[in-house]
Design an enzyme around this catalytic site. Sequence first.
Site, PDB file in Angstrom:
ATOM      1  N   GLU A  73      -2.355   1.083 -56.561  1.00 29.09           N
ATOM      2  CA  GLU A  73      -2.086   2.094 -57.584  1.00 29.09           C
ATOM      3  C   GLU A  73      -0.604   2.419 -57.637  1.00 29.09           C
ATOM      4  O   GLU A  73      -0.019   2.588 -58.696  1.00 29.09           O
ATOM      5  CB  GLU A  73      -2.888   3.380 -57.281  1.00 29.09           C
ATOM      6  CG  GLU A  73      -2.855   4.423 -58.402  1.00 29.09           C
ATOM      7  CD  GLU A  73      -1.699   5.413 -58.315  1.00 29.09           C
ATOM      8  OE1 GLU A  73      -1.478   6.150 -59.286  1.00 29.09           O
ATOM      9  OE2 GLU A  73      -1.003   5.451 -57.282  1.00 29.09           O
ATOM     10  N   GLU A  74       0.002   2.502 -56.447  1.00 34.32           N
ATOM     11  CA  GLU A  74       1.396   2.964 -56.358  1.00 34.32           C
ATOM     12  C   GLU A  74       2.393   1.934 -56.878  1.00 34.32           C
ATOM     13  O   GLU A  74       3.566   2.232 -57.034  1.00 34.32           O
ATOM     14  CB  GLU A  74       1.744   3.336 -54.902  1.00 34.32           C
ATOM     15  CG  GLU A  74       0.918   4.484 -54.328  1.00 34.32           C
ATOM     16  CD  GLU A  74       1.284   5.842 -54.914  1.00 34.32           C
ATOM     17  OE1 GLU A  74       2.161   5.912 -55.793  1.00 34.32           O
ATOM     18  OE2 GLU A  74       0.667   6.836 -54.493  1.00 34.32           O
ATOM     19  N   ASP A 106      -4.164   2.756 -51.439  1.00 34.08           N
ATOM     20  CA  ASP A 106      -2.802   2.457 -50.974  1.00 34.08           C
ATOM     21  C   ASP A 106      -1.928   3.706 -50.975  1.00 34.08           C
ATOM     22  O   ASP A 106      -2.244   4.705 -51.631  1.00 34.08           O
ATOM     23  CB  ASP A 106      -2.165   1.366 -51.846  1.00 34.08           C
ATOM     24  CG  ASP A 106      -2.013   1.767 -53.309  1.00 34.08           C
ATOM     25  OD1 ASP A 106      -2.950   2.380 -53.861  1.00 34.08           O
ATOM     26  OD2 ASP A 106      -0.951   1.482 -53.901  1.00 34.08           O
ATOM     27  N   HIS A 121      -7.426   5.855 -54.994  1.00 36.83           N
ATOM     28  CA  HIS A 121      -6.689   4.644 -54.605  1.00 36.83           C
ATOM     29  C   HIS A 121      -6.455   4.639 -53.099  1.00 36.83           C
ATOM     30  O   HIS A 121      -6.182   5.682 -52.490  1.00 36.83           O
ATOM     31  CB  HIS A 121      -5.397   4.479 -55.400  1.00 36.83           C
ATOM     32  CG  HIS A 121      -4.361   5.536 -55.223  1.00 36.83           C
ATOM     33  ND1 HIS A 121      -3.447   5.506 -54.203  1.00 36.83           N
ATOM     34  CD2 HIS A 121      -4.066   6.638 -55.952  1.00 36.83           C
ATOM     35  CE1 HIS A 121      -2.630   6.544 -54.320  1.00 36.83           C
ATOM     36  NE2 HIS A 121      -2.988   7.262 -55.361  1.00 36.83           N
ATOM     37  N   ASP A 163      -1.689  12.162 -51.203  1.00 33.22           N
ATOM     38  CA  ASP A 163      -1.767  11.116 -52.245  1.00 33.22           C
ATOM     39  C   ASP A 163      -2.218   9.804 -51.627  1.00 33.22           C
ATOM     40  O   ASP A 163      -1.411   9.044 -51.143  1.00 33.22           O
ATOM     41  CB  ASP A 163      -0.380  10.986 -52.882  1.00 33.22           C
ATOM     42  CG  ASP A 163      -0.365  10.075 -54.088  1.00 33.22           C
ATOM     43  OD1 ASP A 163      -1.444   9.633 -54.518  1.00 33.22           O
ATOM     44  OD2 ASP A 163       0.723   9.773 -54.579  1.00 33.22           O
ATOM     45  N   HIS A 207       4.646  11.459 -51.743  1.00 36.85           N
ATOM     46  CA  HIS A 207       5.751  10.483 -51.690  1.00 36.85           C
ATOM     47  C   HIS A 207       6.939  10.988 -50.865  1.00 36.85           C
ATOM     48  O   HIS A 207       8.002  10.405 -50.900  1.00 36.85           O
ATOM     49  CB  HIS A 207       6.247  10.094 -53.094  1.00 36.85           C
ATOM     50  CG  HIS A 207       5.210   9.430 -53.938  1.00 36.85           C
ATOM     51  ND1 HIS A 207       5.516   8.635 -55.020  1.00 36.85           N
ATOM     52  CD2 HIS A 207       3.864   9.421 -53.862  1.00 36.85           C
ATOM     53  CE1 HIS A 207       4.414   8.187 -55.592  1.00 36.85           C
ATOM     54  NE2 HIS A 207       3.383   8.659 -54.902  1.00 36.85           N
TER      55      HIS A 207
HETATM   56 ZN   LIG Z   1      -1.697   8.722 -56.059  1.00 37.64          ZN
END
Ligand SMILES: [Zn+2]
Length: 378
Positions: A139-140, A79, A77, A107, A350
């Site tokens: 995705e997030e 984003d 992903h 991530d 994150h």
């Molecule tokens: Zn991810």
Amino acid sequence: MTQIKQILAELVRIDSVSSRSNAEIIAYLERRCEAMNIVMRRFPYKDDHGVEKYNMIALAGTDFSDDTAVELALVGHTDTVPYDPNWTDATNLTERDGRLYGRGSCDTKGFIAAALTALENTDLAQLKKPLALVFTADEEIGLRGAKRLADAKPLRVRYSIVGEPTSLKPIRAGKGYSLAEVIVKGREAHSAYPSLGASAVFRAARLINQLESIAVQLQEDQHPAFDPPYTTLNIGLIHGGSAKNVLAGECRFTLEWRPIPTQSSGYMLNLFRTAIQEETQKDPDFQCEVDANRQDTGFETSPDSPLIKMLEQLTGIESGTVAFGTEAAQMMTLGSESVVIGPGDIREAHRTGEFVPVHELERCAEVLRQSIQQLCSL
Ligand SMILES: [Zn+2]
């Protein structure tokens, strides 16, 4: 700087927080794919805020047709989650003590850099079976890009490797993710005269009491590969009432559950609806609305799948499961057996100061290169 660090630095440099358009990072990925002479296609859509988003697929060893099929897809992903404005180096990849810091480094831009590096170090003209790179948006914020691809079905996939930080542990199963907004209605009245109204908070409390029992009941259906080995549920938010001396006219709460992949999302929802019926029988005036607005299914690939066996052998790490949602479930709808793997630790994702260890990043590129060799060149 090595090739893979260079790519990761360029990816991190492009701010691709989910709220923004991912056009810039897609354009970058297209330039890299173009340099490898592989065909690609964008799948544009507008998100809920009217922002232009793109999924993008690049193909090696085949072209787009009515029935595009590939042996292997590498899925990442584009984003990222937002970052604290005080993190001044969030988009400036910084190396310290064998770690690369930056938003998305773990991530999931690290995986994307590894996938590009793997392809760039493969003689694509020698592939015997086709290979795809699949880059998604959003995705997030609920796997929205991947869900669009799953609906559009632009290709069939035999095996997919989905990038997420797993410290290179091959993940062969993941729980689903379901969410419902619940609104319990009451009738406002002066709290000195409760019989003139009905408290939505008391009603919600009775329902929540039942949900606590349902949570215990869910433990009976076990899937030993998971920790915890059953469907869990949570009421994360609750809000009701307007003043201390008013019977609450409304009480809202969020109900979230994470089904084991052998159980449908509707299983828990049915138990909940039965609980609502019971409350309605006891109190004919009982009113409750349920908006079950998210039902992401889990996924499971057999431990005996050649994909899992291969990745266990290449990484030297035994496969496992995770309790969070990934795009692997959407890839399953394209026909594939899926595995989730990537450099970096999900616990670092994150966070301010997110990083990916250099050795895992480089190892991932090599694992992906060998996966391509084994699945597409033999
Ligand atoms: Zn991810």
